[in-house]
Write an enzyme that holds these catalytic residues in place. Sequence first.
Site, PDB file in Angstrom:
ATOM      1  CG  ASP A  81      -2.981  -5.212  -2.917  1.00 35.97           C
ATOM      2  OD1 ASP A  81      -2.665  -4.289  -2.140  1.00 35.97           O
ATOM      3  OD2 ASP A  81      -3.793  -6.108  -2.607  1.00 35.97           O
ATOM      4  CG  HIS A 112      -7.204  -3.092  -2.098  1.00 36.98           C
ATOM      5  ND1 HIS A 112      -6.697  -2.015  -1.383  1.00 36.98           N
ATOM      6  CD2 HIS A 112      -6.493  -4.174  -1.691  1.00 36.98           C
ATOM      7  CE1 HIS A 112      -5.744  -2.432  -0.576  1.00 36.98           C
ATOM      8  NE2 HIS A 112      -5.590  -3.737  -0.745  1.00 36.98           N
ATOM      9  CG  HIS A 114      -1.852  -1.130   1.297  1.00 36.33           C
ATOM     10  ND1 HIS A 114      -2.672  -1.363   2.383  1.00 36.33           N
ATOM     11  CD2 HIS A 114      -2.117  -2.131   0.416  1.00 36.33           C
ATOM     12  CE1 HIS A 114      -3.392  -2.454   2.165  1.00 36.33           C
ATOM     13  NE2 HIS A 114      -3.058  -2.948   0.988  1.00 36.33           N
ATOM     14  CG  HIS A 142       0.493  -9.605  -2.582  1.00 36.95           C
ATOM     15  ND1 HIS A 142       0.620  -8.291  -2.972  1.00 36.95           N
ATOM     16  CD2 HIS A 142      -0.532  -9.634  -1.698  1.00 36.95           C
ATOM     17  CE1 HIS A 142      -0.287  -7.557  -2.344  1.00 36.95           C
ATOM     18  NE2 HIS A 142      -0.999  -8.348  -1.568  1.00 36.95           N
TER      19      HIS A 142
END
Length: 302
Positions: free
Chosen positions: A239, A235, A78, A262
């Site tokens: 990321d 969001h 973030h 991720h």
Amino acid sequence: MFLQKTIRKKTVVQGIGIHSGDPCTLTFRPAPADTGVYFIRTDLPGSPSLKVTARNVQATSHQTTIGGPAFSVATIEHCVSALSALRIDNLFIELDGPEIPIGDGSARVFLEALLAVGIVEQDQPRKYCYITEPIYFSEGEKHAYVVPYHGLRLTVTIDFPNPTIGKQTIDLDINEQSFGRDVANARTFGFMKDVEALKSRGLAKGGSLDNCIVLDGENVVNPEGLRWADEFVRHKCLDALGDLVTLEMPLMGHVVLYKAGHDVMNKLVRKIWDSPTSYRHVELGADISDEVRRYTGWTVPV
């Protein structure tokens, strides 16, 4: 010629850690040209530092953690997503603990802090990772690829069985304006059953409706609801942008992601490094169109 950038002066962000629930303080400080982005743990003897790079990524389960032999910094994405959007190349980020302040679960607190002190150009050219040929990575039903493009563009798709989320896609050219308008305020999200499981393991002690969208079945628990109907995929775009900072160099390319978290982002960055014939390291002049044609042979869309 596009020049490297840092911030004008230091600025501080305070909050709590999402897992420990403990107060934590983050300090952004200017760094010289050609430094890159470093986290510094001021709570440890000697204030050890760690560069933001895919080589230092230790964990990618629900967040990105970088670490060295004796220490780590958790949930960096973030914070560093704002650096990418603001084109900040060089920065020292001091922390008084292992976690970054969670803020409201988005990148807003970091974006506002950086913009408040101002961003300055430095005396060295900005170097780009310029994609010249498509690069692909797949793992089961998760897919990621990057193709030549005259800027940084992200197309992100998520697909959840929960009908409140469902299948969502965002397609965005990334710059300071689009990030601030369409991405920076998108909050992280989770499911009530998962939050309860984490707390039973001593994690997510700092998690609350103030810093996370929580779904209980198909219902959004947060009283204020969603900021956008597709806040979830926004969001995920945030990321992904943060994870791209681990490339150590701003990317010029169109990144397309499907159900990629991720872990896939870390593998995509490493795949780029392992594909030296598919990119060039370049310094760009003012006429991006001419540069794109010279290095890639691709025509910039009008």
